[in-house]
Design a protein around this motif. Structure first.
Motif, PDB file in Angstrom:
ATOM      1  N   ARG A 196      35.139  38.688  56.173  1.00 17.32           N
ATOM      2  CA  ARG A 196      36.003  39.125  57.270  1.00 17.32           C
ATOM      3  C   ARG A 196      37.461  39.217  56.826  1.00 17.32           C
ATOM      4  N   PHE A 197      37.878  38.283  55.986  1.00 15.18           N
ATOM      5  CA  PHE A 197      39.251  38.311  55.495  1.00 15.18           C
ATOM      6  C   PHE A 197      39.519  39.607  54.750  1.00 15.18           C
ATOM      7  N   ARG A 198      38.604  39.988  53.866  1.00 14.15           N
ATOM      8  CA  ARG A 198      38.784  41.228  53.105  1.00 14.15           C
ATOM      9  C   ARG A 198      38.743  42.444  54.021  1.00 14.15           C
ATOM     10  N   ALA A 199      37.883  42.432  55.031  1.00 12.63           N
ATOM     11  CA  ALA A 199      37.802  43.554  55.962  1.00 12.63           C
ATOM     12  C   ALA A 199      39.097  43.731  56.738  1.00 12.63           C
ATOM     13  N   GLU A 200      39.772  42.624  57.049  1.00 16.14           N
ATOM     14  CA  GLU A 200      40.982  42.679  57.862  1.00 16.14           C
ATOM     15  C   GLU A 200      42.248  42.922  57.049  1.00 16.14           C
ATOM     16  N   THR A 201      42.257  42.502  55.794  1.00 20.90           N
ATOM     17  CA  THR A 201      43.486  42.610  54.997  1.00 20.90           C
ATOM     18  C   THR A 201      43.373  43.537  53.800  1.00 20.90           C
ATOM     19  N   GLY A 202      42.130  43.826  53.358  1.00 23.21           N
ATOM     20  CA  GLY A 202      41.950  44.679  52.192  1.00 23.21           C
ATOM     21  C   GLY A 202      41.993  43.934  50.877  1.00 23.21           C
TER      22      GLY A 202
END
Length: 319
Positions: free
Chosen positions: A251-257
Motif C-alpha cells: 500500500r505504501f508503494r501504491a500511494e507514494t510510488g
C-alpha cells in the motif's frame, strides 16, 4: 524582487493558471516582504477563454515577457489550437515566446511542455509531463527526452512537471532552490500542502489507491516524518499502520510510488538539508540528528541525490 510572468493561452486550465501566483505569492522575507512579483499575460493582452465556462481578463500582453526573470506556461485544453498535429506551433504563440530574453527561467506545467517543445526549446533535454500525454509528446518531438513517470524535472533554466498537484511541487521546489527549505516549508504550511515531494517520485499512473475505509499509510507517514532522527524499522511502521509488513509495503508503494525505506531516506535527507541550511552543526552532527548515522552516509546520499557535498550545499545556501 524576482519577477514572474504566467502566459495564459487559449483553453488555459484555471487551477494550474493560478498555481504560480498562489505559491510564489506566499513566499516572504523574514520581514514579511514579498520575494516574487507574479503577473499574468496573454499573447495579445485580450481576454482568454479558459477550459471552463468563463474567460479571464489580463493586464498585460506578451511584451511583458521581455521584462521578467521567470516565465510559467500552464496547460491548455485547447492544445490543438496552439500546437498542431505535426508539432508546429501557432505563429502568434511563437512570436510571444520570442519576447523571452535569453537566460530567463522557463517553467512548464503539465502539457505546457508541448508549447516549449514546439518552440524548439526542449530538444535534447529531459522533460516531464502528465503521464497520459507523455507518449504523444515523445511522438511529436522525438528530440525531447520524455520521462513519463516523474513528478517534475529540474534541468537548470528549464523546469517541467506533470499535471495539477505536481505543478505545486515544482513551484515549491523552485522556491526551495531560490531561498532554501525554510521559506518553501513556510509557503507549504500557509497553502496547506505537503512541503516536499521529490521530483523523482512516481506519478500515480493507473495505480489503484486503497479505498479510504480500508485504511492507508498517510497517518503513518506523518508519524514517521516526526521520527526521522531515531532508528525506525519497516516492522515498526507497519505496526503503527496496523498492517502486516507485506500489506503495508504494497500500500505504501501504491500511494507514494516508492518503497518505505526509500521514502524514509528521502525524509531524512530533506531534514539534513534543512539543518545544513539553518544551523552550524557539523556534518557528522547533522547526519546523526537526521537519522542518517554518519557523515559518510550523508555525503554519499547528498552526492547521489543532488550532486553536491554537504559543505558545498551549505555554502551555496548560506551565500
Amino acid at each position: 524582487m524576482h519577477r514572474i510572468a504566467v502566459l495564459a493561452l487559449p483553453g488555459v486550465v484555471p487551477f494550474e493558471l493560478g498555481i504560480a501566483a498562489r505559491i510564489f505569492g506566499r513566499a516572504l522575507t523574514s520581514d514579511d516582504e514579498p520575494l516574487y512579483d507574479v503577473i499574468t499575460c496573454s499573447v495579445d493582452g485580450a481576454p482568454v477563454q479558459t477550459s471552463d465556462d468563463y474567460s479571464i481578463t489580463v493586464q498585460h500582453d506578451a511584451s511583458v515577457l521581455a521584462t521578467v526573470d521567470t516565465v510559467v506556461i500552464p496547460p491548455s485544453h485547447m492544445l490543438q489550437e496552439i500546437v498542431d498535429a505535426d508539432g508546429l506551433i501557432a505563429d502568434a504563440v511563437l512570436r510571444a515566446l520570442k519576447e523571452v530574453r535569453p537566460g530567463t527561467r522557463l517553467l512548464a506545467i503539465c502539457t505546457g511542455a508541448f508549447v516549449l517543445a514546439a518552440a524548439g526549446l526542449l530538444d535534447g533535454r529531459p522533460v516531464a509531463t502528465h503521464w497520459a500525454e507523455a507518449e504523444l509528446l515523445q511522438e511529436l518531438f522525438p528530440a525531447v527526452r520524455v520521462d513519463p513517470v516523474v513528478l517534475f524535472i529540474d534541468d537548470g533554466d528549464i523546469l517541467t512537471s506533470a499535471g495539477v498537484a505536481a505543478g505545486i511541487d515544482l513551484c515549491l521546489h523552485v522556491i526551495r532552490r531560490d531561498h532554501g527549505s525554510a521559506v518553501a516549508n513556510s509557503v507549504a504550511r500557509l497553502c496547506v500542502v505537503p512541503p516536499r515531494r521529490d521530483g523523482g517520485q512516481a506519478q500515480y499512473v493507473l495505480r489503484p489507491i486503497p479505498p479510504a475505509q480500508d485504511g492507508g499509510t498517510a497517518a503513518t507517514r506523518a508519524w514517521a516524518a516526526e521520527q526521522v532522527g531515531r532508528p525506525l524499522s519497516l516492522t515498526q511502521m507497519a505496526e503503527h499502520a496496523r498492517m502486516s509488513v507485506r500489506t503495508f509495503t504494497r500500500r505504501f508503494r501504491a500511494e507514494t510510488g516508492v518503497s518505505p525505506a526509500t521514502w524514509l531516506t528521502m525524509q531524512r535527507l530533506d531534514y539534513a538539508r534543512q539543518l545544513l541550511e539553518e544551523t552550524d552543526l557539523t556534518v557528522d552532527q547533522v547526519a546523526d540528528r537526521a537519522g542518517l548515522g554518519t557523515g559518510t552516509t550523508l555525503r554519499l546520499q547528498l552526492r547521489e541525490n543532488h550532486g553536491v557535498s554537504p559543505t558545498a550545499y551549505r555554502r551555496a545556501f548560506r551565500n
